[in-house]
Enzyme design. Structure first.
Site, PDB file in Angstrom:
ATOM      1  N   SER A 195      40.780   9.623  44.689  1.00 26.42           N
ATOM      2  CA  SER A 195      41.895   8.682  44.792  1.00 26.42           C
ATOM      3  C   SER A 195      42.654   8.942  46.092  1.00 26.42           C
ATOM      4  O   SER A 195      43.046  10.082  46.365  1.00 26.42           O
ATOM      5  CB  SER A 195      42.823   8.895  43.597  1.00 26.42           C
ATOM      6  OG  SER A 195      43.897   8.002  43.666  1.00 26.42           O
ATOM      7  N   HIS A 197      45.655   8.099  47.162  1.00 23.88           N
ATOM      8  CA  HIS A 197      47.101   8.385  47.231  1.00 23.88           C
ATOM      9  C   HIS A 197      47.443   9.845  46.971  1.00 23.88           C
ATOM     10  O   HIS A 197      48.595  10.255  47.092  1.00 23.88           O
ATOM     11  CB  HIS A 197      47.895   7.445  46.316  1.00 23.88           C
ATOM     12  CG  HIS A 197      47.827   7.729  44.859  1.00 23.88           C
ATOM     13  ND1 HIS A 197      48.850   8.362  44.180  1.00 23.88           N
ATOM     14  CD2 HIS A 197      46.879   7.476  43.933  1.00 23.88           C
ATOM     15  CE1 HIS A 197      48.531   8.461  42.897  1.00 23.88           C
ATOM     16  NE2 HIS A 197      47.340   7.930  42.716  1.00 23.88           N
ATOM     17  N   THR A 233      36.646  -9.257  46.596  1.00 23.46           N
ATOM     18  CA  THR A 233      36.857  -9.108  48.038  1.00 23.46           C
ATOM     19  C   THR A 233      37.458  -7.738  48.334  1.00 23.46           C
ATOM     20  O   THR A 233      38.377  -7.297  47.650  1.00 23.46           O
ATOM     21  CB  THR A 233      37.778 -10.242  48.554  1.00 23.46           C
ATOM     22  OG1 THR A 233      37.116 -11.474  48.269  1.00 23.46           O
ATOM     23  CG2 THR A 233      38.040 -10.128  50.040  1.00 23.46           C
ATOM     24  N   CYS A 321      51.934  11.113  34.395  1.00 18.38           N
ATOM     25  CA  CYS A 321      51.605  10.104  33.385  1.00 18.38           C
ATOM     26  C   CYS A 321      52.251  10.421  32.050  1.00 18.38           C
ATOM     27  O   CYS A 321      52.504   9.536  31.254  1.00 18.38           O
ATOM     28  CB  CYS A 321      50.104  10.018  33.182  1.00 18.38           C
ATOM     29  SG  CYS A 321      49.199  10.218  34.693  1.00 18.38           S
TER      30      CYS A 321
HETATM   31  N1  PLP Z   1      42.367  12.156  37.514  1.00 16.39           N
HETATM   32  C1  PLP Z   1      43.228  13.121  37.863  1.00 16.39           C
HETATM   33  C2  PLP Z   1      42.817  14.554  37.760  1.00 16.39           C
HETATM   34  C3  PLP Z   1      44.504  12.784  38.315  1.00 16.39           C
HETATM   35  O1  PLP Z   1      45.372  13.741  38.645  1.00 16.39           O
HETATM   36  C4  PLP Z   1      44.861  11.411  38.405  1.00 16.39           C
HETATM   37  C5  PLP Z   1      46.223  11.007  38.818  1.00 16.39           C
HETATM   38  O2  PLP Z   1      47.188  11.699  38.615  1.00 16.39           O
HETATM   39  C6  PLP Z   1      43.908  10.443  38.050  1.00 16.39           C
HETATM   40  C7  PLP Z   1      42.681  10.849  37.601  1.00 16.39           C
HETATM   41  C8  PLP Z   1      44.224   8.980  38.154  1.00 16.39           C
HETATM   42  O3  PLP Z   1      44.181   8.582  39.496  1.00 16.39           O
HETATM   43  P1  PLP Z   1      44.868   7.205  39.982  1.00 16.39           P
HETATM   44  O4  PLP Z   1      46.330   7.449  39.987  1.00 16.39           O
HETATM   45  O5  PLP Z   1      44.337   6.987  41.359  1.00 16.39           O
HETATM   46  O6  PLP Z   1      44.440   6.150  39.038  1.00 16.39           O
END
Ligand code: PLP
Length: 384
Positions: A195, A197, A233, A321
């Protein structure tokens, strides 16, 4: 503001913003067009894919751009399951919810899942995975590094084992990518999620690496982009920004991570020595360079975070989360932490911009806040 929540997200680098801007301006062409304007953008996207592939020793055609870690994890698990109806998956109790909830969903559709535990420091043992294997096991999914306690898992050993048993191996490398060495060939990784970000790149962009011919089921049907596997796209600005961020993160990795480890060790040493009844969760050395996760007995982690916020400090209670959740962290539960300590936990995740002076300020605030909270705690007064 002192930002110590880099595992939740990171700041876009100015170089990344500069690289992205043309694709939100004059270079707006759809990469699928037949004219030069489009072909130029398509070439830029393919160059970015090539640079992303190089960071993990993959081939460009093995990199599939996604919207980030959550989509990449869902893709790997659900499409592997679609190709192995009714079989068995091995994963761990400490995975991110993107993996855990995808697995729970698969269980409702007839797939069996074994959730392997960890030791007290949060390390997944290969022997536990070996014990869980069944004749119909088609996939092992173990994260490369944990987002809450930062533990780095023995993915090379797990990959070698999976390959010897002809079982697919997926790793969620969202936190590990560009922070530790990853070589998909040497480590026998079949699928890997990332990812942007998390590494000073844009939100809403990531990739799933799929080893050639490992999966053939498309994630999204449509116009046939991403070699027919994920139509839609392309997010051109996001892809260009991601490649730029990854390139910078790889180029300065050694210097960056050794600085972070030095600062992390300094902060950890001060906290453990100067704040009584505190503990570091996770492994001492097998952990991500920027990760610290502490429990402070007799303190409510949520209240502590609000106090830190008022002092200009951003930290988190476990994973972003689950902020606001009334349940204890599933990761801390898996390492055997009692609920009262789970609720007394704060995660600090630093980057290379943090200075020693800032760390001193944070530790001094922590000491003051924790003493204040303990002075109000009947449990603490009874205990001391
Ligand atoms: N997997 C792990 C280990 C993460 O730390 C995160 C995000 O905190 C994700 C998956 C999810 O990634 P995204 O925020 O790009 O959906």
């Amino acid at each position: 503001m002192i930002y110590m929540d880099n595992a939740a997200t990171t700041k876009l680098r100015p170089e990344v913003v500069r690289a992205m801007l043309p694709y939100m301006g004059n270079r707006y062409a759809n990469p699928s067009g037949a004219y030069t304007f489009s072909k130029d953008v398509r070439k830029d996207v393919e160059d970015a894919r090539k640079r992303l592939a190089e960071t993990i020793n993959a081939e460009p055609e093995e990199i599939y751009i996604t919207s980030g870690g959550t989509e990449s994890d869902n893709w790997a698990l659900k499409m592997a399951a679609a190709e192995h109806r009714g079989g068995h998956i091995i994963t761990t109790e400490i995975e991110h919810h993107a993996v855990l909830r995808a697995c729970q969903n698969l269980e409702r559709n007839g797939i069996r899942v074994t959730y392997v535990g960890t030791d007290e420091q949060g390390i997944v043992r290969l022997s536990e995975i070996q014990k869980a294997v069944r004749p119909d096991t088609f996939l092992i999914s173990v994260m490369a590094a944990n987002n809450e306690i930062g533990t780095i898992q023995p993915i090379e050993k797990i990959g070698e084992f999976a390959q010897s048993r002809k079982i697919l191996f997926h790793t969620d490398a969202v936190q590990a990518y560009t922070n530790i060495d990853i070589d998909v060939k040497r480590m026998n990784i079949d699928m890997l999620s990332t990812s942007a970000h998390k590494l000073n790149g844009p939100k809403g962009t990531g990739f799933l690496y799929i080893r050639k011919d490992c999966l053939k089921t498309p994630m999204i049907h449509g116009g046939g982009q991403e070699r027919g596997m994920r139509s839609g796209t392309e997010n051109t600005a996001g892809i260009i920004g991601f490649a730029k961020a990854a390139q910078i993160a790889m180029a300065n990795r050694d210097m960056r991570t050794s600085y972070e480890i030095k600062i992390r060790n300094y902060m950890t040493h001060r906290i453990l020595n100067e704040i009584p009844f505190s503990r570091l969760n996770g492994h001492n050395s097998l952990r991500l360079p920027g990760n610290m996760n502490f429990s402070f007995q007799f303190v409510d982690g949520g209240t502590l975070i609000v106090m830190l916020d008022k002092q200009g400090i951003c930290a988190s209670a476990g994973s972003a989360c689950s902020t606001g959740s009334k349940d204890p962290s599933h990761v801390l539960k898996a390492i055997g932490l009692p609920d009262e300590l789970s609720f007394a936990t704060v995660r600090f995740t630093i980057n290379e911009d943090i200075t020693k002076n800032e760390v001193d300020y944070v530790v001094n605030c922590l000491k003051k806040n924790i003493q204040e909270l303990r002075d109000q705690s009947e449990d603490y007064k009874r205990f001391v």
